[in-house]
Design a protein around this motif. Structure first.
Motif, short mmCIF file in Angstrom:
data_model
loop_
_atom_site.label_atom_id
_atom_site.label_comp_id
_atom_site.label_asym_id
_atom_site.label_seq_id
_atom_site.Cartn_x
_atom_site.Cartn_y
_atom_site.Cartn_z
N PHE A 1 0.93 -1.70 0.43
CA PHE A 1 -0.24 0.07 0.24
C PHE A 1 1.09 1.23 0.02
N GLY A 2 2.17 0.78 1.39
CA GLY A 2 2.74 2.44 0.67
C GLY A 2 2.96 2.56 -0.98
N ARG A 3 3.68 1.05 -1.16
CA ARG A 3 4.22 1.82 -2.46
C ARG A 3 3.59 2.26 -3.43
N TYR A 4 2.06 1.37 -3.14
CA TYR A 4 0.71 2.44 -4.26
C TYR A 4 0.21 3.76 -3.57
N TRP A 5 1.01 4.53 -3.08
CA TRP A 5 0.42 5.97 -2.22
C TRP A 5 0.80 6.11 -2.96
N VAL A 6 2.20 6.50 -3.58
CA VAL A 6 2.83 7.23 -4.13
C VAL A 6 2.48 7.24 -5.69
N ARG A 7 2.45 5.82 -5.94
CA ARG A 7 1.38 6.31 -7.45
C ARG A 7 0.34 6.93 -7.33
N PHE A 8 -0.35 6.65 -6.81
CA PHE A 8 -1.78 7.59 -6.37
C PHE A 8 -1.60 8.65 -6.50
N ALA A 9 -0.70 9.26 -5.48
CA ALA A 9 -0.48 10.80 -5.02
C ALA A 9 -0.11 11.77 -6.15
N GLU A 10 0.59 10.58 -7.02
CA GLU A 10 1.07 11.56 -8.08
C GLU A 10 0.15 11.66 -9.27
N LEU A 11 -0.85 10.87 -9.13
CA LEU A 11 -1.98 10.66 -10.72
C LEU A 11 -2.44 11.97 -9.97
N SER A 12 -2.98 12.15 -8.60
CA SER A 12 -3.71 12.86 -8.50
C SER A 12 -3.73 14.81 -8.22
N SER A 13 -4.61 14.97 -7.57
CA SER A 13 -4.16 16.04 -7.32
C SER A 13 -2.97 17.16 -7.27
N PHE A 14 -2.59 15.83 -6.28
CA PHE A 14 -1.60 16.04 -4.86
C PHE A 14 -0.09 16.28 -6.33
N GLY A 15 -0.20 15.27 -7.51
CA GLY A 15 1.34 15.49 -8.91
C GLY A 15 1.42 16.60 -8.30
N PRO A 16 1.21 18.03 -8.70
CA PRO A 16 1.58 18.69 -9.39
C PRO A 16 2.83 19.38 -7.56
N ILE A 17 1.86 19.41 -6.27
CA ILE A 17 2.70 19.42 -5.24
C ILE A 17 4.10 18.29 -5.60
N MET A 18 3.93 16.85 -6.00
CA MET A 18 5.39 16.01 -5.49
C MET A 18 6.21 16.51 -6.65
N ASP A 19 6.09 17.01 -7.95
CA ASP A 19 6.41 17.72 -8.89
C ASP A 19 7.75 18.40 -8.21
N PHE A 20 7.02 19.66 -7.67
CA PHE A 20 7.71 20.15 -7.09
C PHE A 20 9.00 20.46 -6.38
N THR A 21 8.13 19.30 -5.27
CA THR A 21 9.18 18.77 -4.27
C THR A 21 10.69 17.85 -4.71
N GLY A 22 10.61 17.70 -5.32
CA GLY A 22 12.01 16.90 -6.05
C GLY A 22 11.60 15.96 -6.97
N GLN A 23 12.77 16.69 -8.15
CA GLN A 23 12.12 15.46 -8.82
C GLN A 23 13.69 14.53 -8.92
N ASP A 24 14.56 14.26 -7.38
CA ASP A 24 15.58 13.55 -7.05
C ASP A 24 15.31 12.78 -6.28
N LEU A 25 15.63 11.45 -5.65
CA LEU A 25 15.25 11.19 -4.08
C LEU A 25 15.62 11.86 -3.34
N VAL A 26 17.43 12.37 -3.63
CA VAL A 26 17.84 12.95 -1.76
C VAL A 26 17.13 14.42 -2.31
N THR A 27 16.97 15.32 -3.42
CA THR A 27 16.18 16.26 -2.95
C THR A 27 14.44 15.89 -2.42
N PHE A 28 13.94 15.48 -3.19
CA PHE A 28 12.15 14.58 -2.47
C PHE A 28 12.79 14.06 -0.92
N ILE A 29 13.15 13.57 -0.66
CA ILE A 29 13.88 12.90 0.95
C ILE A 29 13.99 14.32 1.03
#
Lengths: 533, 180
Positions: free
Chosen positions: B69-97
């Motif tokens: 479910f944790g793995r699915y959650w990331v995919r679900f969030a990026e396809l939802s209305s929260f996708g732009p915020i996730m894009d904004f938060t980071g484009q690589d693992l280090v930046t994102f975390i």
């Protein structure tokens, strides 16, 4: 001016993500990470004035040229705002003097604080830039609003679906009530006709039989409507279940029929509902009856098979096969195919082929159904169900007495008959009295309890579906108060088995009079036996 | 947890087992449309009941269901209305975390009842990241492993995530990246 601190380019980039170092002629020498991380024309060698201006828009005639404004701002707190000429990018900061020329210490100023469409990332802003929480908060609020909008749409859709389902249910309910009323009238008229000496007995019998068959179909519709199919069921011992309900199934057949069962699948269980199984078998038997105008023999056989419905050989004994053979009128291959094909047209009178429901049901369990016309006469129907190897097999014992039970009726038995349908109550009481029983009528559970308080009874014969208190509840109460009384339930459908006691007997409606008589006789004889031993 | 979590779980179950399986989960847990509103914060017991019932339907242990479910959650969030915020938060693992906490702060600003975790990148090499996770919830370690796996999927990385230890109320996870 004496430098107070020395700052490295990397540190400069951390503080001013979009800094631009230019020489005295405003030619770009170096740029910050914002420009380095994306394709841009702001590269060393480019002329700043060709890329940016101080104007908000092209008509801003009062904006000073860069080569005038920037030297004038050097080392002052005055804010420098640059507008990109080719893209919607705005930079803001202050101007420092540098050895080579000027350091434009700039950061991104987002347009409208909306993330979408600007191509901005969090790394385009310095760690302390207040734009970031503003952007993320606004972005979050916009996302939440979108989610709220979706939730509102989902709720509205759910409400619309509920209303539509309710309307559909009401429509279907009205249709069923209408049809049931009609069939009931047909049955009553023909019963009255049978009672008259000059009536045509055969015509009435056929009319009543047709009406009860249609009523059975309506009952099946109701079972589907109430969603019995969607309940997870434990594995069910098939042989035991069929054997236990054999008399119940036989109640669907007139006197000139025989129903035999050869169970060769001892202990084999499948994950199907008991009600569904019995209903489906009843469907098949009723259908077979239609193909046997002069009566005949129906045989149900069960066995475990390696061969699946598609002919493929699978794991050892993976299938439980219920084979139903009758010796009635045979059918041709095309009819056999159409009878199970869900996409084939309906019958000429608009009715569906009843055996389609057999296939639909068996497929819903992971199995299938096949029908074959036998060479001489008759039809071979096989239902394939996947065997369940799990434990917790349900064993069900609520059985009516076997057909042809040897007990002789004890004519002095006192029977309390409970039925909310007055005509049916009168008919049953009349029949029992003619059979020699002491039958007492009660229109509901309350009247039955009242009757029990004022008299002794050997047997309670009660309808199941009644207003206020149903027959199963009544049976529990009667048994608690008078444990010596035998219980026989009558119903057009199978009640929730968890509510039934194993020793109770059950009769299917429409009632088969001979089966009613046998069941009463057996029940009373057993009570008499237990009283004497 | 907030309703979006429930919606994501519903979608995962529908994707995996079909609508009837989710209908059964809803019946077992007395869940209705009112429990699936993204903006509402629900008691954790509701979420736990839903995940437990879903795990049973999936034929999995609860921890395994939490991980997928944790793995699915990331995919679900990026396809939802929260996708732009996730894009904004980071484009690589280090930046994102590194920026997850900043994103979560805006969640709390927008939804004051939300209880968000904290993620800190405490070690970073080319092939290994050590992430410290803090939360006032317990028992969600498997979910976090799934989240980190989901982030790797999202940011085109392959590797493994595992729990490596507990430190002063925090939990450390190691991400081993397949980088040659």
């Amino acid at each position: 001016m004496q430098a107070a601190v020395t700052i490295r380019e990397s540190q400069l980039g951390a503080l001013f993500r979009a800094f631009i170092m230019v020489d005295a002629r405003l030619v770009v020498i170096a740029t910050g990470p914002f420009f380095l991380s994306r394709e841009t024309e702001v590269v060393p060698g480019a002329q700043l004035a060709e890329l940016f201006s101080l104007r908000h828009d092209r008509d801003d005639a009062h904006a000073r040229p860069l080569d005038v404004a920037i030297p004038a701002m050097v080392d002052t707190p005055e804010r420098l705002e640059l507008f990109c000429k080719s893209k919607n990018i705005r930079l803001a900061g202050i101007v420092f003097s540098a050895e080579e020329g000027f350091l434009l210490a700039l950061n991104i100023v987002p347009e409208d604080f909306i993330i979408e469409g600007q191509g901005l990332h969090i790394t385009d802003f310095c760690q302390i830039d207040a734009s970031v929480p503003a952007l993320t908060l606004i972005g979050m609020q916009r996302a939440l609003l979108a989610e709220a909008r979706q939730a509102a749409i989902d709720l509205a859709n759910a409400q619309a679906e509920a209303v539509e389902l309710l309307e559909r249910t009401q429509r279907l309910g009205r249709y069923i009530v209408h049809d049931l009323t009609n069939y009931l009238s047909i049955i009553r008229l023909n019963v009255a006709n049978l009672a008259r000496s000059g009536g045509s007995a055969e015509m009435s019998r056929a009319a009543i039989e047709a009406a009860t068959r249609h009523v059975s179909d309506l009952v099946l519709s109701l079972e589907r409507l109430t969603g019995h199919r969607d309940v997870e069921v434990p594995p069910l011992a098939i042989d035991q279940t069929i054997r236990a309900n054999l008399a119940f199934l036989a109640a669907s057949l007139p006197q000139d029929f025989t129903l035999d069962f050869i169970g060769s699948a001892a202990q084999v269980a499948v994950r199907v509902g008991r009600t569904e199984l019995v209903t489906i078998l009843t469907d098949v038997i009723v259908h077979a009856r239609g193909a046997m105008p002069d009566g005949g023999a129906i045989t149900i056989t069960t066995y475990r098979s390696d061969e699946g419905p598609d002919g493929a050989i699978s794991a050892r004994g993976a299938w439980l096969v219920i084979k139903i053979i009758h010796d009635g009128t045979g059918i041709d291959k095309d009819t056999a195919r159409i009878m199970l094909d869900p996409h084939a047209p309906l019958q000429a009178d608009g009715a569906d082929f009843p055996l389609r429901s057999v296939r639909t049901w068996s497929r819903s369990t992971g199995g299938d159904a096949r029908i074959t016309a036998l060479t001489a006469a008759g039809t071979d129907i096989r239902i394939y169900l996947p065997v369940s190897d799990e434990g917790n097999v349900v064993e069900y014992h609520a059985v009516p007495a076997p057909v042809g039970a040897a007990h002789q009726p004890v004519r002095t038995a006192r029977v309390l008959v409970v039925e909310d349908e007055v005509h049916a109550l009168e008919a049953v009481v009349e029949i029992l009295r003619l059979e020699g029983y002491h039958a007492t009528p009660a229109c509901n559970a309350a009247q039955a309890i009242e009757a029990l308080e004022s008299g002794d009874f050997d047997i309670l014969l009660t309808d199941v579906v009644m207003p206020e208190r149903n027959g199963v509840e009544l049976a529990h109460e009667v048994e608690a108060r008078h444990p010596q009384i035998g219980i026989i339930l009558m119903s057009g459908y199978l009640p929730d088995e968890s509510m039934l006691r194993p020793h109770w007997r059950m009769l299917r409606k429409p009632l088969d009079l001979s089966l009613l008589s046998q069941t009463l006789a057996t029940a009373h004889a057993m009570l008499a036996d237990s009283a004497t031993t | 947890m907030y309703g979006m979590t429930h919606r994501a779980l519903r979608q995962m179950m529908i994707d995996r087992l079909g609508p009837s399986a989710w209908a059964k989960v809803e019946r077992e847990t007395a869940t209705g449309p009112a429990d699936l509103i993204s903006l509402c914060v629900y008691d954790d017991s509701k979420t736990i009941a839903l995940i437990s019932a879903s795990a049973a339907r999936l034929g999995m242990e609860v921890d395994e269901a939490l991980r997928i479910f944790g793995r699915y959650w990331v995919r679900f969030a990026e396809l939802s209305s929260f996708g732009p915020i996730m894009d904004f938060t980071g484009q690589d693992l280090v930046t994102f975390i590194n920026n997850l906490d900043r994103m979560h702060r805006s969640v709390v600003l927008a939804m004051p009842d939300a209880r968000v975790p904290s993620f800190t990148l405490i070690e970073e090499t080319r092939e290994r990241l050590l992430v410290r996770y803090r939360s006032d919830r317990t028992g969600l370690e498997a979910f976090v492993i799934g989240l980190l796996e989901g982030l790797m999927d999202r940011l085109n990385e392959t590797g493994t995530a595992k729990l490596v230890g507990h430190t002063n109320g925090a939990v450390d996870f190691a991400i081993q990246l397949d980088r040659n």
